[in-house]
Design a protein around this motif. Structure first.
Motif, mmCIF file in Angstrom:
data_model
loop_
_atom_site.group_PDB
_atom_site.id
_atom_site.type_symbol
_atom_site.label_atom_id
_atom_site.label_comp_id
_atom_site.label_asym_id
_atom_site.label_seq_id
_atom_site.Cartn_x
_atom_site.Cartn_y
_atom_site.Cartn_z
ATOM 1 N N LEU A 55 0.801 -1.289 0.058
ATOM 2 C CA LEU A 55 0.147 -0.017 0.000
ATOM 3 C C LEU A 55 0.903 1.346 0.133
ATOM 4 N N PRO A 56 0.566 2.170 -0.724
ATOM 5 C CA PRO A 56 1.194 3.441 -0.786
ATOM 6 C C PRO A 56 1.250 4.191 0.686
ATOM 7 N N GLU A 57 0.086 4.079 1.475
ATOM 8 C CA GLU A 57 -0.152 4.685 2.685
ATOM 9 C C GLU A 57 -0.562 3.558 3.538
ATOM 10 N N LEU A 58 0.126 3.981 4.826
ATOM 11 C CA LEU A 58 -0.270 2.949 5.902
ATOM 12 C C LEU A 58 -1.735 3.429 6.326
ATOM 13 N N GLN A 59 -2.478 2.169 6.283
ATOM 14 C CA GLN A 59 -4.019 2.463 6.744
ATOM 15 C C GLN A 59 -4.069 1.832 8.333
ATOM 16 N N VAL A 60 -4.379 3.030 9.098
ATOM 17 C CA VAL A 60 -4.440 2.707 10.425
ATOM 18 C C VAL A 60 -5.837 2.073 10.885
ATOM 19 N N ILE A 61 -5.846 0.834 11.496
ATOM 20 C CA ILE A 61 -7.265 0.136 11.589
ATOM 21 C C ILE A 61 -7.856 0.556 13.019
ATOM 22 N N SER A 62 -6.964 0.631 13.904
ATOM 23 C CA SER A 62 -7.563 1.062 15.342
ATOM 24 C C SER A 62 -6.189 1.531 16.153
ATOM 25 N N SER A 63 -6.493 2.288 17.204
ATOM 26 C CA SER A 63 -5.695 2.604 18.053
ATOM 27 C C SER A 63 -6.013 2.778 19.419
ATOM 28 N N PHE A 64 -5.286 2.963 20.203
ATOM 29 C CA PHE A 64 -5.610 3.296 21.943
ATOM 30 C C PHE A 64 -4.395 3.467 22.669
ATOM 31 N N ALA A 65 -4.448 4.348 23.789
ATOM 32 C CA ALA A 65 -3.818 4.787 24.539
ATOM 33 C C ALA A 65 -3.228 3.860 25.626
ATOM 34 N N CYS A 66 -1.831 3.656 25.931
ATOM 35 C CA CYS A 66 -1.609 2.796 27.096
ATOM 36 C C CYS A 66 -1.316 3.316 28.240
ATOM 37 N N GLN A 67 -1.887 4.652 28.497
ATOM 38 C CA GLN A 67 -1.465 5.244 29.852
ATOM 39 C C GLN A 67 -2.554 4.952 30.722
ATOM 40 N N THR A 68 -2.166 4.543 32.006
ATOM 41 C CA THR A 68 -3.221 4.191 33.107
ATOM 42 C C THR A 68 -3.199 5.092 34.122
ATOM 43 N N ARG A 69 -4.235 4.954 35.097
ATOM 44 C CA ARG A 69 -4.453 5.570 36.330
ATOM 45 C C ARG A 69 -3.254 5.563 37.136
ATOM 46 N N LYS A 70 -2.718 4.399 37.320
ATOM 47 C CA LYS A 70 -1.638 4.222 38.257
ATOM 48 C C LYS A 70 -0.303 4.610 37.965
ATOM 49 N N ASP A 71 -0.216 4.928 36.423
ATOM 50 C CA ASP A 71 1.093 5.324 36.050
ATOM 51 C C ASP A 71 1.605 6.634 36.941
ATOM 52 N N ASP A 72 2.845 6.586 37.227
ATOM 53 C CA ASP A 72 3.496 7.902 37.729
ATOM 54 C C ASP A 72 3.865 9.198 36.771
ATOM 55 N N ARG A 73 4.473 8.537 35.813
ATOM 56 C CA ARG A 73 4.919 9.172 34.707
ATOM 57 C C ARG A 73 4.158 8.931 33.213
ATOM 58 N N GLU A 74 4.630 9.954 32.517
ATOM 59 C CA GLU A 74 3.942 9.539 30.940
ATOM 60 C C GLU A 74 4.864 8.486 30.760
ATOM 61 N N CYS A 75 3.856 7.704 29.514
ATOM 62 C CA CYS A 75 4.636 6.648 29.127
ATOM 63 C C CYS A 75 5.995 6.724 28.202
ATOM 64 N N GLY A 76 6.723 5.783 28.074
ATOM 65 C CA GLY A 76 7.903 5.578 27.329
ATOM 66 C C GLY A 76 7.989 4.186 26.789
ATOM 67 N N ILE A 77 7.082 3.733 25.683
ATOM 68 C CA ILE A 77 7.269 2.465 25.352
ATOM 69 C C ILE A 77 8.296 2.086 24.630
ATOM 70 N N THR A 78 9.072 1.140 24.753
ATOM 71 C CA THR A 78 10.318 0.787 23.958
ATOM 72 C C THR A 78 10.243 -0.597 23.215
ATOM 73 N N ASP A 79 9.006 -1.540 23.638
ATOM 74 C CA ASP A 79 8.947 -2.892 22.838
ATOM 75 C C ASP A 79 7.521 -3.009 23.011
ATOM 76 N N ILE A 80 7.314 -3.851 22.278
ATOM 77 C CA ILE A 80 5.880 -4.589 21.985
ATOM 78 C C ILE A 80 5.971 -6.032 21.308
ATOM 79 N N VAL A 81 5.226 -6.927 21.904
ATOM 80 C CA VAL A 81 4.861 -8.037 21.240
ATOM 81 C C VAL A 81 3.400 -8.617 21.446
#
Length: 533
Positions: A265-291
């Motif tokens: 595809l010439p452009e990336l088609q985003v199907i869905s998205s969400f934010a992984c910030q939770t109420r128990k987090d002390d700081r802003e997220c810094g995502i370094t890996d995903i599986v």
């Protein structure tokens, strides 16, 4: 009746007069008694008195006595502070007051001369001080004038000098950047050509470049079919990239006349998205890996909050893993055959193992590795675990029983991420801007750094994954803020940047889909290959 003391005093005076009339000279009575007038000290006194009066004949020295009355009314004599009277030898008379007046007059005259000299000196000193002050004022005026001139000239020249310096510095920095870029390109090309020559592919690279120049000279479009003769064999290709995919080994061999068929595809088609910030987090997220687990759950490494988070495929939060146990987690891996979650912790200098079903701590291994930055499971029959050591720039292999088996030297500068497949290991280096491909035995297969035939190259590659469906290599760029897709053999396919802000890690889920984790905590599921189902 006179007292004994008065009588004694009268007798003493008579005795003194009698003695003074003798030729041997007058004795002098002091407080301590009678002294010899011919002693050395008294002789000097006589000489001085003789010189002062100008009398050369013999002089008599008498003690000056005062008169007064005693307690009983008798007349008595007293000593006048030990003063001596000059007595003439014939008349027997002396003048103490005259001598004193004459000496005082001479002293007064001398003092007047001193005062006169002092006044003259004082007047001269005042004149000198005045002249020095006037000279200082003149020099001050000259100095102020010189300083004003210098400051005015500096104020006029400073803006021009700063502007010229900035212009020169900018030009030099630009020239230096261009030079460093050229040197970097030359170094990379030389290294890659050297490795190709060592592996027996140098002649292929040379012939491919000759073919590229030939295509540019004849001006064919990529869609035109071109037939060329190479070592008495006919190769049919629709583009230069297809031709590169057909050449393997030290000689040019025809593998397939059909080009790679992928509906990118010439452009990336985003199907869905969400934010992984939770109420128990002390700081802003810094995502370094995903599986992605086999159950479809998404496992993320949040470096800033020092934890691993688990979400379902719809983005619903399931729980934390190692929230109070991890110090600086970097990468995560899921063991498919044992349902374990492995987390590499660079602060603890080991890999921690958690159970996937209840997310509890199980144990750790790789405790001898100095900086375990990444961990992956080899999808082969051996099920070995590969741990990337940033300190030694090597990949350390462990078997299924957590024992170390061997190590692979990468010869990289700053390895960041690692992706594995059935037949290769890919490591990204954000400093050298290259993807290095190894076999499981540690043989260097190829380096990927260039985006097609253009001058564009990788810029700070970070997270990467391998699409299990077609073998494509997807890499996220930190500097370019884009995702680049390469074929399994290293051919550049496509780049995506429009729908992304800061892509950092990514993983493939099949059917041409990829899950991208942006560093700020946004998770996006997107399609990069048209769904052919």
């Amino acid at each position: 009746m006179s007292s004994p003391k008065s009588k004694k005093t009268t007798e003493d005076r008579d005795d003194m007069e009698q003695v003074c009339s003798e030729d041997m000279g007058p004795p002098v009575r002091r407080n301590s008694g009678w002294l010899d007038p011919l002693s050395t000290a008294e002789s000097e006194d006589f000489d001085q008195l003789d010189t002062c009066t100008g009398v050369h004949e013999q002089v008599e020295v008498k003690k000056a006595w005062g008169s007064g009355r005693g307690k009983n009314g008798e007349k008595k004599q007293r000593n006048l502070s030990g003063k001596y009277l000059l007595v003439d030898a014939e008349s027997g008379e002396g003048d103490l007051v005259g001598e004193l007046v004459s000496g005082f007059a001479s002293n007064v005259k001398r003092c007047e001369e001193y005062v006169k000299d002092w006044k003259i000196y004082k007047e001269n000193l005042r004149e000198n001080i005045q002249s020095v002050k006037s000279e200082i004022d003149k020099r001050k005026a000259i100095l102020h004038e010189l300083v004003d001139r210098w400051a005015t000239g500096l104020h006029e020249q400073l803006p021009r000098s700063i502007e010229n310096s900035l212009t020169e510095a900018t030009s030099r920095i630009t020239a230096l950047k261009n030079l460093m870029k050229e040197m970097h390109k030359s170094e990379d090309k030389y290294r890659k050509e050297s490795k190709l020559r060592k592996s027996g592919k140098g002649s292929t690279l040379k012939k491919v470049r000759e073919l590229q120049e030939h295509f540019e000279d004849i001006g064919h479009s990529p869609k035109e079919t071109t037939q060329l003769k190479l070592q008495s064999e006919e190769i049919v290709a629709e583009s230069f990239g297809d031709l590169c995919g057909q050449l393997t080994g030290g000689e040019c061999v025809v593998e397939s006349a059909a080009p790679i068929q992928q509906d990118i595809l010439p452009e990336l088609q985003v199907i869905s998205s969400f934010a992984c910030q939770t109420r128990k987090d002390d700081r802003e997220c810094g995502i370094t890996d995903i599986v992605i687990m086999e159950s479809g759950d998404i496992v993320l490494v949040d470096k800033h909050n020092r934890t691993v988070k688990m979400f379902d495929i719809k983005g619903c939060f399931r729980g934390f893993i190692g929230r109070k146990l991890l110090k600086e987690p970097s990468r995560v891996c899921v063991l498919t055959h044992k349902e374990y979650i492995l987390v590499s912790d660079v602060a603890r200098k080991k890999v921690l193992v958690f159970q996937a079903d209840n997310m509890t701590y199980f144990g750790d291994f790789a405790t001898d590795i100095k900086y375990p930055i990444c961990v992956r499971e080899m999808p082969t029959s051996t099920r070995n675990i590969a741990v990337l050591d940033y300190a030694t720039k090597s990949v350390v292999m462990f078997d299924s029983t957590w024992k170390q088996t061997n190590a692979i030297e990468t010869d990289l500068s700053c390895p960041a991420y690692m992706a594995v497949s059935q037949n290769m290991i890919v490591i990204s280096d954000w400093k050298l801007n290259v993807l290095r491909v190894f076999s499981e035995q540690g043989v260097v297969l190829r380096d990927i750094w260039q985006l097609g035939v253009s001058d564009d190259i990788l810029k700070g590659p970070q997270g990467l994954c391998i699409d299990s469906g077609n073998g494509n290599i997807l890499v996220a760029e930190k500097s370019g803020r884009r995702i680049i897709v390469f074929a399994e053999e290293g051919e550049f396919l496509q780049t995506y940047s429009s729908a992304l802000k800061m892509p950092w890690a990514l993983t493939s889920i099949g059917n041409g889909r990829v899950v991208v984790a942006e560093y700020n905590g946004t998770i996006k599921m997107a399609q990069y290959i048209a769904n052919q189902e």
